[in-house]
Design a protein around this motif. Structure first.
Motif, PDB file in Angstrom:
ATOM      1  N   UNK A  75      76.530  -2.206  37.599  1.00  0.00           N
ATOM      2  CA  UNK A  75      77.779  -1.839  38.327  1.00  0.00           C
ATOM      3  C   UNK A  75      77.850  -2.254  39.914  1.00  0.00           C
ATOM      4  N   UNK A  76      78.960  -2.505  40.406  1.00  0.00           N
ATOM      5  CA  UNK A  76      78.942  -3.291  41.615  1.00  0.00           C
ATOM      6  C   UNK A  76      78.571  -2.318  42.739  1.00  0.00           C
ATOM      7  N   UNK A  77      78.960  -0.965  42.779  1.00  0.00           N
ATOM      8  CA  UNK A  77      78.300  -0.143  43.840  1.00  0.00           C
ATOM      9  C   UNK A  77      77.023  -0.058  43.681  1.00  0.00           C
ATOM     10  N   UNK A  78      76.356  -0.117  42.644  1.00  0.00           N
ATOM     11  CA  UNK A  78      74.683  -0.128  42.721  1.00  0.00           C
ATOM     12  C   UNK A  78      74.276  -1.314  43.222  1.00  0.00           C
ATOM     13  N   UNK A  79      74.784  -2.415  42.748  1.00  0.00           N
ATOM     14  CA  UNK A  79      74.363  -3.812  43.128  1.00  0.00           C
ATOM     15  C   UNK A  79      74.814  -3.974  44.680  1.00  0.00           C
ATOM     16  N   UNK A  80      75.695  -3.458  45.125  1.00  0.00           N
ATOM     17  CA  UNK A  80      75.761  -3.717  46.723  1.00  0.00           C
ATOM     18  C   UNK A  80      74.711  -2.841  47.481  1.00  0.00           C
ATOM     19  N   UNK A  81      74.528  -1.490  46.878  1.00  0.00           N
ATOM     20  CA  UNK A  81      73.628  -0.753  47.456  1.00  0.00           C
ATOM     21  C   UNK A  81      72.177  -1.402  47.428  1.00  0.00           C
ATOM     22  N   UNK A  82      71.956  -2.170  46.442  1.00  0.00           N
ATOM     23  CA  UNK A  82      70.587  -3.048  46.365  1.00  0.00           C
ATOM     24  C   UNK A  82      70.612  -4.031  47.364  1.00  0.00           C
ATOM     25  N   UNK A 104      80.104 -13.278  44.701  1.00  0.00           N
ATOM     26  CA  UNK A 104      80.318 -12.089  44.996  1.00  0.00           C
ATOM     27  C   UNK A 104      79.715 -11.698  46.462  1.00  0.00           C
ATOM     28  N   UNK A 105      78.478 -12.387  47.016  1.00  0.00           N
ATOM     29  CA  UNK A 105      77.970 -11.997  48.081  1.00  0.00           C
ATOM     30  C   UNK A 105      78.684 -12.623  49.339  1.00  0.00           C
ATOM     31  N   UNK A 106      79.502 -13.863  49.027  1.00  0.00           N
ATOM     32  CA  UNK A 106      80.007 -14.537  50.155  1.00  0.00           C
ATOM     33  C   UNK A 106      81.594 -14.278  50.406  1.00  0.00           C
ATOM     34  N   UNK A 107      81.778 -13.221  49.764  1.00  0.00           N
ATOM     35  CA  UNK A 107      83.387 -12.827  49.949  1.00  0.00           C
ATOM     36  C   UNK A 107      83.612 -11.925  51.242  1.00  0.00           C
ATOM     37  N   UNK A 108      84.842 -12.174  51.795  1.00  0.00           N
ATOM     38  CA  UNK A 108      84.872 -11.384  52.987  1.00  0.00           C
ATOM     39  C   UNK A 108      85.041  -9.589  52.653  1.00  0.00           C
ATOM     40  N   UNK A 109      85.181  -9.429  51.439  1.00  0.00           N
ATOM     41  CA  UNK A 109      85.194  -8.085  51.163  1.00  0.00           C
ATOM     42  C   UNK A 109      83.868  -7.660  51.035  1.00  0.00           C
ATOM     43  N   UNK A 110      82.816  -8.420  51.017  1.00  0.00           N
ATOM     44  CA  UNK A 110      81.136  -7.610  50.940  1.00  0.00           C
ATOM     45  C   UNK A 110      80.739  -7.961  52.507  1.00  0.00           C
ATOM     46  N   UNK A 111      81.435  -8.004  53.564  1.00  0.00           N
ATOM     47  CA  UNK A 111      80.876  -8.314  54.721  1.00  0.00           C
ATOM     48  C   UNK A 111      79.955  -6.951  55.200  1.00  0.00           C
TER      49      UNK A 111
END
Length: 737
Positions: A75-82, A104-111
């Motif tokens: 899940x994305x929320x878990x991935x982003x937390x990691x 996933x990592x280099x989008x502006x949404x994951x700043x």
């Protein structure tokens, strides 16, 4: 001539970054060697390169292949937390793992992921500047690749410019403001516009944050600072509209410099952060070394080694093993223990040897007083009066005394020292042989050979013949001893009493003993020639001639002892001192002196003024012929006494007018002690005899000749008084009747 080479690729290529298909901000990628070669060949070749054959690569094989194949199912929320808990350098590696993770990592949404990752760095990083994205900011800080050519170990980071350089790229792309403006079309602009342009451009700050803080003020930017050339050229060729009369420090121009000021403030903050990182690393290394040291100590104490057994001072092998920053494990201990054991055993044996040496020194200190009494008795009974006794240093190295000092059973008493008499007698005889051999080697030494080389090839059987020469005289040049001419016995006694801690003939002291041959070789030959004696006359024969008064100096010096107290060395020393004084006076002589005065030496060896007399046939050989003393009559003595009583002050210097006239003004004014006369009537008369020799009798009008004393009595006013440090002036005395 300054040649600038500008390379201005697009922004992404310049920073070594590639954008994904969705147009998100790029992340730096390592440019492979094959890509750099293909790029350079394609741009340098005039003809289009042929299309390379496509290559197919099979699936990667290895232990780590496929490990992250299921990560996109998390899940994305878990991935982003990691991902947000990763270090920025690890997050950069994740972005390079696959295209899906990159997207996933280099989008502006994951700043927010990058912001959280940057907050994990300790010490805390300054916020990401506005002119950089978070991925570029992380790549510039934590990766060592050049922002242009991708070269590794690019250590030059310019935080204000926002780029990392290798050495070659820095030399190509960074240039002084003066050099850039000289080769651009903005060369003809006014100095005011140049100041504005330089204030708008970030420059190199160096590595010290104190100097970087100064550059936060745009007014401090000058022609000597280093700027990024491509951006500077663009700005210089398109300068902003500056109102007439506006200067860099005006508030109206502050918006123009806002971006540059913000960059330099960020650069100052980054330099402070780098300094704090270095301090933290040093503290961490210090703590790691301390932990390693304590771990080693605990293991050594279990093996019954104490800290007193550890090496002291500088021991590189010990320090590298004990004070390493790597934590001590069983495997590391098993590897370093044999080396540690070898060092500890060597240190223990060294300390035991030092303890034995200290004990031997203490026992020698108790032996030496008893040895002195025994050695003096051996001189009077077995060795003879001409024997040479060693000084304290050489006595400590005698084999018999060393054996007693290092003995563990015998106590230091008068009886134990007296029992050493046979062995000590052999040691003293050996010492005398070696000491005389060294002295003979010094006499026989060639100027270009060191003493130890002469001694190595010197035949000790010839020592007696060499020491019997007339020039076998010695001097000491250590500690300004002032011993210029002395016999072997005199110089050895001087060495024994004045330099007890230095060796006489041991190899340790051969280069620095200070024993030299006296510089009287030519003087001795001149005296022998003047006396009519052969140059190979032995020294003991010359001593007998001098003591009997047959070979003597007739200069009349009242300070010269009676013949019974003189020898050949003392006679040469007396003449050498007079010659050295004459040489000093010759150096101090004025060039414009009265031609009626001529400076001549008192001791001459030819002509009617020869000072050497040798007449052994006038008297029996067993009688002593006394020299002719300097005679002062009562009238002259009275006049000299009255003149001395006229001394104006106690520190006044009595001088001779003849000597004063022949001496240059600087020496008379600043060194009047050089002209000091003796305080006795005999010494004054002797000096005036020498001054009369300076006069050209025939050119002085009114001189009628006659006895020297008569001339001295009638010309007693030639004396003058001078104070130390003041200009010498002739004193006006009332006439003496």
């Amino acid at each position: 001539m300054v040649v600038l080479r500008f390379y201005a690729p697009d922004a992404d290529d310049r920073l070594g970054m590639e954008n994904n298909k969705s147009g998100s901000s790029g992340v730096p990628v390592r440019v492979s060697k094959r890509r750099r070669i293909e790029k350079s060949t394609s741009t340098s070749s005039s003809e289009p390169a042929s299309e390379p054959a496509p290559r197919t690569r099979g699936p990667r094989k290895g232990k780590k292949a496929g490990k992250l194949s299921m990560i996109m199912g998390v899940p994305m929320d878990i991935l982003f937390e990691v991902l947000s808990r990763l270090h920025p350098s690890d997050l950069l590696n994740v972005a390079r793992t696959s295209k899906d993770l990159r997207a996933v990592v280099l989008t502006r949404k994951t700043r927010f992921v990058w912001t959280a990752s940057l907050r994990t760095v300790a010490p805390a990083l300054p916020p990401c500047p506005a002119h950089l994205s978070e991925p570029r900011y992380a790549a510039m800080l934590f990766e060592k690749n050049c922002s242009f050519c991708g070269a590794q170990r690019a250590l030059r980071v310019e935080h204000a410019v926002g780029l990392r350089f290798c050495r070659a790229c820095y030399e190509d792309l960074m240039c002084t403001g003066a050099g850039i403006l000289y080769h651009s079309t903005a060369r003809g602009l006014s100095l005011r516009i140049h100041s504005v342009v330089m204030g708008m451009m970030p420059c190199s700050t160096g590595k010290e944050w104190e100097k970087a803080m100064v550059l936060e003020n745009p007014e401090e930017h000058s022609y000597e600072h280093m700027y990024y050339a491509p951006d500077f050229v663009v700005r210089a060729e398109n300068p902003p509209d500056v109102p007439e009369g506006a200067e860099v420090g005006d508030e109206a121009l502050a918006p123009l410099f806002a971006d540059c000021v913000a960059r330099h403030k960020h650069a100052t903050a980054m330099l402070r952060w780098e300094e704090s990182v270095k301090v933290a690393e040093q503290e961490a290394q210090k703590a790691a070394r301390q932990r390693r040291y304590m771990s080693v100590v605990q293991r050594l104490e279990k093996l019954e080694w104490t800290r007193a057994d550890f090496p002291t001072g500088c021991n590189r092998d010990w320090d590298s093993l004990v004070y390493s920053t790597t934590a001590l494990t069983d495997q590391i201990w098993n590897k370093i223990w044999p080396r540690l054991e070898k060092i500890l055993k060597s240190e223990r044996s060294t300390r035991e040897a030092q303890a034995r040496e200290q004990r031997a020194k203490e026992r020698l200190a108790a032996i030496l007083p008893l040895y002195e009494e025994l050695a003096k008795g051996l001189v009077s009974t077995a060795l003879g009066p001409d024997a040479l006794l060693p000084n304290e240093y050489d006595a400590r190295n005698l084999g018999s005394l060393q054996a007693l000092a290092r003995s563990d059973t015998e106590e230091i008493t008068a009886e134990t020292v007296a029992a050493l008499e046979p062995a000590l007698l052999d040691d003293l005889r050996s010492y005398n042989t070696n000491a005389r051999a060294l002295a003979a080697a010094v006499v026989n030494r060639k100027p270009w050979n060191p003493v130890e080389l002469e001694l190595a090839y010197f035949n000790k059987d010839k020592a007696a013949a060499e020491l019997a020469r007339h020039d076998a005289l010695f001097g000491c040049d250590l500690d300004h001893c002032g011993i210029a001419v002395a016999t072997l016995r005199e110089i050895h006694e001087h060495w024994r009493t004045v330099h007890p801690g230095l060796p006489w003939f041991t190899p340790v002291g051969l280069l620095g003993t200070g024993i030299t041959q006296a510089e009287v070789v030519k003087l001795g030959e001149a005296v022998l020639d003047a006396a009519g004696l052969p140059r190979d006359t032995p020294q003991h024969v010359l001593d007998r001639h001098v003591r009997q008064g047959f070979l003597r100096c007739v200069c009349g010096d009242p300070t010269l002892p009676e013949p019974a107290k003189l020898d050949w060395a003392a006679l040469l020393k007396h003449i050498k001192a007079s010659q050295e004084e004459y040489q000093v006076r010759a150096v101090q002589k004025r060039d414009d002196h009265d031609p009626r005065y001529v400076l001549r030496p008192i001791h001459e060896f030819e002509g009617p003024r020869c000072c050497i007399s040798f007449d052994p046939d006038e008297m029996p050989y067993d009688t002593v012929k006394l020299p002719t003393p300097t005679v002062v009559d009562d009238l002259t003595r009275r006049k000299i006494k009255e003149r001395l009583e006229m001394r104006p002050t106690e520190d006044a210097v009595l001088v001779c007018r003849v000597c004063k006239h022949l001496t240059a003004t600087p020496y008379r004014r600043h060194r009047p002690q050089l002209l000091r006369l003796p305080e006795t009537a005999e010494g004054i008369v002797y000096h005036m005899h020498g001054c009369l020799a300076h006069r050209n009798y025939r050119s002085i009008k009114g001189f009628r000749g006659g006895l020297e004393l008569t001339f001295l009595a009638t010309d007693i006013s030639t004396f003058a008084i001078a104070k130390n440090g003041e200009k010498i002036t002739e004193a006006v005395f009332p006439p003496v009747t």
